[in-house]
Design a protein around this motif. Structure first.
Motif, PDB file in Angstrom:
ATOM      1  N   THR A 563       0.817  -1.211   0.000  1.00  0.00           N
ATOM      2  CA  THR A 563       0.000   0.000   0.000  1.00  0.00           C
ATOM      3  C   THR A 563       0.851   1.260   0.000  1.00  0.00           C
ATOM      4  O   THR A 563       0.562   2.217  -0.731  1.00  0.00           O
ATOM      5  N   TRP A 564       1.899   1.303   0.801  1.00  0.00           N
ATOM      6  CA  TRP A 564       2.665   2.541   0.979  1.00  0.00           C
ATOM      7  C   TRP A 564       3.953   2.560   0.170  1.00  0.00           C
ATOM      8  O   TRP A 564       4.702   3.542   0.207  1.00  0.00           O
ATOM      9  N   GLU A 565       4.195   1.503  -0.600  1.00  0.00           N
ATOM     10  CA  GLU A 565       5.398   1.444  -1.432  1.00  0.00           C
ATOM     11  C   GLU A 565       5.087   1.647  -2.905  1.00  0.00           C
ATOM     12  O   GLU A 565       5.939   2.098  -3.669  1.00  0.00           O
ATOM     13  N   ASN A 566       3.863   1.308  -3.300  1.00  0.00           N
ATOM     14  CA  ASN A 566       3.487   1.325  -4.704  1.00  0.00           C
ATOM     15  C   ASN A 566       2.410   2.383  -4.911  1.00  0.00           C
ATOM     16  O   ASN A 566       1.305   2.276  -4.378  1.00  0.00           O
ATOM     17  N   VAL A 567       2.714   3.396  -5.681  1.00  0.00           N
ATOM     18  CA  VAL A 567       1.751   4.476  -5.889  1.00  0.00           C
ATOM     19  C   VAL A 567       0.465   3.972  -6.516  1.00  0.00           C
ATOM     20  O   VAL A 567      -0.620   4.519  -6.288  1.00  0.00           O
ATOM     21  N   ASP A 568       0.538   2.909  -7.298  1.00  0.00           N
ATOM     22  CA  ASP A 568      -0.654   2.362  -7.936  1.00  0.00           C
ATOM     23  C   ASP A 568      -1.594   1.694  -6.934  1.00  0.00           C
ATOM     24  O   ASP A 568      -2.733   1.365  -7.281  1.00  0.00           O
ATOM     25  N   SER A 569      -1.126   1.465  -5.721  1.00  0.00           N
ATOM     26  CA  SER A 569      -1.968   0.870  -4.689  1.00  0.00           C
ATOM     27  C   SER A 569      -2.664   1.918  -3.825  1.00  0.00           C
ATOM     28  O   SER A 569      -3.420   1.554  -2.926  1.00  0.00           O
ATOM     29  N   ARG A 570      -2.431   3.186  -4.109  1.00  0.00           N
ATOM     30  CA  ARG A 570      -2.986   4.244  -3.272  1.00  0.00           C
ATOM     31  C   ARG A 570      -4.071   5.027  -4.010  1.00  0.00           C
ATOM     32  O   ARG A 570      -4.013   6.257  -4.133  1.00  0.00           O
ATOM     33  N   HIS A 571      -5.022   4.301  -4.539  1.00  0.00           N
ATOM     34  CA  HIS A 571      -6.207   4.952  -5.095  1.00  0.00           C
ATOM     35  C   HIS A 571      -7.403   4.047  -4.841  1.00  0.00           C
ATOM     36  O   HIS A 571      -7.284   2.979  -4.264  1.00  0.00           O
ATOM     37  N   ASP A 572      -8.565   4.493  -5.240  1.00  0.00           N
ATOM     38  CA  ASP A 572      -9.824   3.856  -4.878  1.00  0.00           C
ATOM     39  C   ASP A 572     -10.033   4.035  -3.361  1.00  0.00           C
ATOM     40  O   ASP A 572      -9.465   4.937  -2.758  1.00  0.00           O
ATOM     41  N   HIS A 573     -10.818   3.198  -2.744  1.00  0.00           N
ATOM     42  CA  HIS A 573     -11.184   3.397  -1.339  1.00  0.00           C
ATOM     43  C   HIS A 573     -10.046   3.012  -0.386  1.00  0.00           C
ATOM     44  O   HIS A 573      -9.584   1.868  -0.425  1.00  0.00           O
ATOM     45  N   PRO A 574      -9.611   3.910   0.508  1.00  0.00           N
ATOM     46  CA  PRO A 574      -8.672   3.509   1.570  1.00  0.00           C
ATOM     47  C   PRO A 574      -9.440   2.791   2.678  1.00  0.00           C
ATOM     48  O   PRO A 574      -9.566   3.260   3.808  1.00  0.00           O
ATOM     49  N   SER A 575      -9.935   1.622   2.348  1.00  0.00           N
ATOM     50  CA  SER A 575     -10.963   0.969   3.160  1.00  0.00           C
ATOM     51  C   SER A 575     -10.459   0.502   4.518  1.00  0.00           C
ATOM     52  O   SER A 575     -11.256   0.335   5.451  1.00  0.00           O
ATOM     53  N   PHE A 576      -9.153   0.300   4.669  1.00  0.00           N
ATOM     54  CA  PHE A 576      -8.622  -0.158   5.954  1.00  0.00           C
ATOM     55  C   PHE A 576      -8.915   0.840   7.064  1.00  0.00           C
ATOM     56  O   PHE A 576      -8.943   0.480   8.236  1.00  0.00           O
ATOM     57  N   LEU A 577      -9.162   2.107   6.707  1.00  0.00           N
ATOM     58  CA  LEU A 577      -9.510   3.099   7.725  1.00  0.00           C
ATOM     59  C   LEU A 577     -10.857   2.794   8.377  1.00  0.00           C
ATOM     60  O   LEU A 577     -11.101   3.212   9.518  1.00  0.00           O
ATOM     61  N   MET A 578     -11.739   2.076   7.685  1.00  0.00           N
ATOM     62  CA  MET A 578     -13.063   1.801   8.234  1.00  0.00           C
ATOM     63  C   MET A 578     -13.005   0.933   9.484  1.00  0.00           C
ATOM     64  O   MET A 578     -13.959   0.901  10.256  1.00  0.00           O
ATOM     65  N   ALA A 579     -11.882   0.224   9.682  1.00  0.00           N
ATOM     66  CA  ALA A 579     -11.763  -0.626  10.866  1.00  0.00           C
ATOM     67  C   ALA A 579     -11.841   0.188  12.156  1.00  0.00           C
ATOM     68  O   ALA A 579     -12.208  -0.344  13.216  1.00  0.00           O
ATOM     69  N   PHE A 580     -11.524   1.475  12.068  1.00  0.00           N
ATOM     70  CA  PHE A 580     -11.643   2.352  13.238  1.00  0.00           C
ATOM     71  C   PHE A 580     -12.288   3.651  12.780  1.00  0.00           C
ATOM     72  O   PHE A 580     -11.662   4.701  12.691  1.00  0.00           O
ATOM     73  N   GLY A 581     -13.567   3.563  12.476  1.00  0.00           N
ATOM     74  CA  GLY A 581     -14.344   4.695  11.995  1.00  0.00           C
ATOM     75  C   GLY A 581     -15.780   4.238  11.896  1.00  0.00           C
ATOM     76  O   GLY A 581     -16.579   4.430  12.816  1.00  0.00           O
ATOM     77  N   GLN A 582     -16.102   3.598  10.810  1.00  0.00           N
ATOM     78  CA  GLN A 582     -17.395   2.918  10.718  1.00  0.00           C
ATOM     79  C   GLN A 582     -17.496   1.848  11.801  1.00  0.00           C
ATOM     80  O   GLN A 582     -18.561   1.619  12.370  1.00  0.00           O
ATOM     81  N   LEU A 583     -16.382   1.194  12.088  1.00  0.00           N
ATOM     82  CA  LEU A 583     -16.314   0.137  13.097  1.00  0.00           C
ATOM     83  C   LEU A 583     -15.578   0.641  14.336  1.00  0.00           C
ATOM     84  O   LEU A 583     -14.782   1.584  14.266  1.00  0.00           O
TER      85      LEU A 583
END
Length: 705
Positions: A563-583
Motif C-alpha cells: 500500500t505505501w510502497e506502490n503508488v498504484d496501490s494508493r487509489h480507490d477506497h482507503p478501506s482499511f480506515l473503516m476498521a476504526f471509523g465505521q467500526l
C-alpha cells in the motif's frame, strides 16, 4: 409514517452558559429549500415517497428530457417495484457464468465470467422499467416538443417541509405554474397546472409511456421508445384515464384522474395529450401507478395535504443538527448538504427493495442494488432516530434468506452468504461481484443498530435468524492456517478497495476487523436471548489473523502489503480506515491507525479515483482518533473529485450525476460526529472541533457502536 418517541438532548459546543432549547426544525429545513432561477441540468428537483419518485426540470414537469439527459441529470419517473426481464430461451443459470478458483485445497466455481453469453444475460436481467414521462408539449400552430429557448423567467422552489415543488416559468412569453407532490401512502403524483396557454390550446401535458431503457449505455441510459410493448386504454371518461402498459410479462397500470372534465387525445401508440375541457386555464391532476390491478383514482387536494402532513412529521421526528452561530465559513454548506441529504435519502432510499446507487432518479447497473452499499444507504436512518427506514430495507434480507442459503450451500458454506449485485429476487449477478465480502457483516450491523433503537426481546426475535445465519456463513468462510495457527480470510475474495487480484487476496485489514466485530456481536445476540456462546464462532474469532501492517501503518492486504510502497496501490477506497471509523476497532492499534490516517491524508491519490463516500468514511476515522479538525477538513475537502453537492443536494461522482452512497455516508458521519459513539469523549458533539468556531446544536441522535 409511524412516529417514534426519542429523548432529545440538545448539545451545544463553544457557547458558554447557553440554555438548552429545541432546534427550530422548520427554520432549519426551510433555509435550505433548493431554489432555481435558471436552467441547471445538474439539479432537477424531485418529489417522492421512498419507493416512487418524480424528477422535474425547471418547468415543473419533464418537458426538456433530451437536454437534461445529455448535459446533466435525467428527468424520469421511477418506482422501485417496476422491473422487466428479457426472455431467456437458452435457460441461462448462474453456474453457466462460473470460473474455477483453487485455494485451501479445493476448487470452487464462482460466477465471475460476466463477458460470457450467460454472464451478459444474467447481469442485464432483471432490470428496472421506467414509468411514463410527463411533460409539456406545444400545440396548435406551434405543435412541437419544447426547447430550452422557449423557457424564460425561471422561478422554481422545493418546499421540503411540505414535500411540494413549485415551478413558475414563462413559455412563449406567457406564465405557466406547476405545483407537484407525491402521496406518502400510494404511488401517486399530484399536479396543479395553470396557464393561459392551456386555455388557448398552445400547450398540453403529454404523458408518454416508454418501452424501457437503452441499456447499451451502462449508466444513465436514455429512455428507449422503439421496442415492442403495448399501452392499452382500460377505461376512459371525461375525468378519468386508465392505461395498462405491458412489456412481455412486466406490467403496470396508470390512473390519471381529475375533478374537472379533461380533453384527452391519443397522440401516438404510447402517448396521450391532456388539456382542460372547454378551454380552461387550469389542470388539477393525479397520476397513480400500480404494479398489480388498477391504481384507485386520487384527489389532488388530499395528496397535497397528506404530503404536507407526512413531511412535517418526518422533520419533527428523529434527529436534527443545526450549525447556525458557527463562524467557520464551511458550516452553512455542511448544514445545507445534511438537510438536502436527509430529504433525498428519504424520497429515494429505505424501501423494501434496496436502492440502486442512483436511487429513483436515473438507472445505474441496470437498476440492481449493491449489498455492500446497504450500510451507507440505510444505517444513517437508525442513527438519525428513524429506524423504520432501516427496518424496511433489512426486511429484504429476511425475505431473501432462502436465496442466500442456496449461495452458501453452493460454495460449501454454512448459513447464508449474501449476494453482491442483485435485483429484487436476490439472484447474484456475474462479474467480480460474487467475490466481494465486505457486504457480509452488514446485515448483523444493521440489526444491531435496530436493537439499539429498540432494545427488546421482540427485536431479537425478529432478526436473530438473520444474524445467526449470516454469522454461520462468515465463520465458515474462514480457513485454518496450520503453519500460522490462525484463521485466514480468502482467497479468493475482492476487498472494498477494488484494485487487487481476486484469486490471491488474503487477510484484508478492514474485513478482518469487521469479521471480528460481527462474530462478537452475534455472540452477544445469543447471550441476550439466554443462549450460550457458539463455540465454533468463538474459536474462529479468537484465532483470527491480526490486521496486516507494515512499517507502522496498516496496509490493505496481508497478501499484497504494498500500500505505501506502490503508488498504484494508493487509489480507490482507503478501506482499511473503516476498521476504526465505521467500526469500533476490533484488533486495531490506535497509534498505528493514526499513522495510517496521516499517510492517507498526505500520500493517497486524491486527484483521480476516489468516491463520494470515501470522504465521510475517512472523517469517521479521524473523529474516533480524536482529530475533529481533520474530520471536518476531509468531510468538506475541495481539492479532490467527487465531493461536490449540486443545488438539488446530489453528490455527483465520475460518470454518475447522482450517487446516493455519498449522501448516506455524509449523514452517517455527521450523526457520529454530532451524536457520538461508544467510548466517545464526554462532551457535546465530540466529532466536531472544540475551537470556538463551530456551534453545534444536536438532538435525537443514536450513538454509533
Amino acid at each position: 409514517m409511524t412516529l417514534h418517541r426519542y429523548v432529545c438532548i440538545t448539545l451545544f459546543l463553544a457557547v458558554a452558559g447557553a440554555q438548552a432549547a429545541s432546534i427550530d426544525r422548520q427554520a432549519l429545513v426551510s433555509r435550505h429549500n433548493p431554489s432555481l432561477n435558471s436552467i441547471d441540468t445538474m439539479a432537477p428537483l424531485s418529489v417522492g415517497n421512498g419507493r416512487f419518485a418524480f424528477t422535474a426540470d425547471v418547468t415543473g414537469l419533464q418537458s426538456l428530457p433530451d437536454l437534461y439527459w445529455k448535459t446533466g441529470t435525467p428527468t424520469e419517473t421511477q418506482a422501485r417495484w417496476s422491473w422487466h426481464e428479457n426472455a431467456n430461451p437458452n435457460h441461462y443459470k448462474l453456474s453457466d457464468a462460473n470460473r474455477d478458483y483453487t485455494a485451501h485445497g479445493r476448487t470452487l466455481g464462482y460466477p465471475t465470467n460476466q463477458n460470457s453469453p450467460a454472464g451478459q444475460w444474467l447481469r442485464l436481467n432483471p432490470h428496472v422499467q421506467p414509468l411514463p414521462q410527463i411533460g409539456f408539449v406545444l400545440g396548435g400552430a406551434d405543435a412541437r416538443p419544447l426547447a430550452a429557448a422557449d423557457v424564460t423567467s425561471v422561478d422554481q422552489k422545493l418546499d421540503m417541509w411540505r414535500g411540494q415543488l413549485d415551478s413558475r416559468v414563462q413559455l412563449l412569453g406567457q406564465p405557466v405554474s406547476v405545483s407537484s407532490a407525491v402521496d406518502p401512502g400510494s404511488d401517486t403524483l399530484a399536479l396543479r397546472i395553470k396557464s393561459p396557454l392551456l386555455a388557448s390550446g398552445r400547450i398540453a401535458v403529454r404523458v408518454a409511456l416508454p418501452f424501457g431503457y437503452d441499456f447499451r449505455v451502462k449508466h444513465n441510459p436514455p429512455l428507449d421508445w422503439s421496442g415492442t410493448h403495448t399501452s392499452t386504454v382500460l377505461e376512459q371518461s371525461p375525468r378519468l384515464l386508465i392505461i395498462e402498459h405491458r412489456r412481455d410479462a412486466a406490467r403496470y397500470a396508470m390512473t390519471l384522474a381529475s375533478a374537472a372534465p379533461l380533453a384527452i387525445k391519443r397522440s401516438g401508440p404510447h402517448s396521450f395529450e391532456i388539456s382542460p375541457s372547454a378551454g380552461g386555464d387550469t389542470l388539477d391532476l393525479t397520476v397513480s401507478f400500480a404494479q398489480n390491478g388498477r391504481a384507485p383514482a386520487q384527489q389532488s387536494e388530499q395528496v397535497f395535504t397528506r404530503s404536507a402532513e407526512h413531511w412535517r412529521a418526518f422533520w419533527q421526528s428523529g434527529a436534527a443538527v443545526d450549525f447556525s452561530g458557527s463562524t467557520d465559513p464551511r458550516a452553512a454548506e455542511l448544514e445545507r448538504r445534511v438537510v438536502l441529504s436527509e430529504y433525498l435519502t428519504a424520497i429515494q432510499l429505505g424501501d423494501t427493495i434496496p436502492a440502486q446507487e442512483s436511487g429513483l432518479t436515473t438507472a445505474t447497473w441496470f437498476g440492481k442494488h449493491h449489498t455492500e452499499m446497504v450500510w451507507w444507504h440505510t444505517a444513517h436512518f437508525a442513527l438519525w432516530g428513524r429506524p423504520e427506514y432501516t427496518a424496511r430495507t433489512l426486511g429484504w434480507f429476511q425475505r431473501t434468506l432462502p436465496a442466500a442459503r442456496a449461495v452458501a450451500a453452493e460454495r460449501g458454506l454454512k448459513g447464508a452468504r449474501w449476494m453482491k449485485m442483485t435485483g429484487p429476487e436476490g439472484r447474484e449477478s456475474p462479474g467480480g461481484n460474487p467475490l466481494i465480502v465486505w457486504n457480509q457483516p452488514h446485515a448483523i450491523h444493521l440489526a444491531e443498530l435496530l436493537y439499539r433503537a429498540n432494545p427488546t426481546h421482540e427485536t431479537l426475535a425478529r432478526y436473530n435468524e438473520l444474524v445467526f445465519e449470516t454469522a454461520d456463513a462468515m465463520a465458515s468462510m474462514l480457513n485454518w492456517d496450520a503453519a500460522g495457527k490462525r484463521f485466514v480470510l480468502g482467497p479468493p475474495l475482492w476487498i472494498a478497495q477494488e484494485i487487487y487480484d481476486q484469486s490471491s487476496s488474503e487477510n484484508p485489514a478492514y474485513e478482518l476487523s469487521y469479521w471480528a466485530w460481527a462474530l462478537e456481536t452475534a455472540q452477544r445476540w445469543r447471550e441476550r436471548l439466554g443462549m450460550p456462546r457458539n463455540p465454533d464462532w468463538e474459536n474462529r474469532r479468537t484465532h483470527l489473523s491480526a490486521l496486516p501492517q507494515k512499517d507502522g501503518k496498516y496496509v490493505a492486504l496481508e497478501s499484497h502489503p504494498d500500500t505505501w510502497e506502490n503508488v498504484d496501490s494508493r487509489h480507490d477506497h482507503p478501506s482499511f480506515l473503516m476498521a476504526f471509523g465505521q467500526l469500533p476497532g476490533d484488533g486495531v492499534d490506535r497509534a498505528i491507525m493514526r499513522n495510517t490516517l496521516d499517510a492517507v491524508l498526505t500520500k493517497w491519490d486524491w486527484a483521480t479515483k476516489i468516491w463520494g463516500w470515501d470522504y465521510p468514511m475517512i472523517a469517521m476515522t479521524a473523529a474516533r482518533l480524536g482529530e475533529p479538525d481533520k474530520a471536518v477538513d476531509v468531510l468538506l475537502k475541495t481539492d479532490g473529485p467527487n465531493n461536490g453537492y449540486t443545488k438539488a443536494g446530489h453528490n455527483p461522482n465520475t460518470g454518475l450525476p447522482v450517487y446516493l452512497p455519498g449522501n448516506g455516508a455524509l449523514l452517517a458521519a455527521v450523526a457520529m460526529m454530532a451524536g457520538g459513539w461508544d467510548g466517545a469523549p464526554d462532551r457535546p458533539a465530540p466529532g466536531f472541533p472544540n475551537n470556538g468556531r463551530w456551534v453545534v446544536h444536536a438532538e435525537g441522535f443514536q450513538r454509533l457502536p
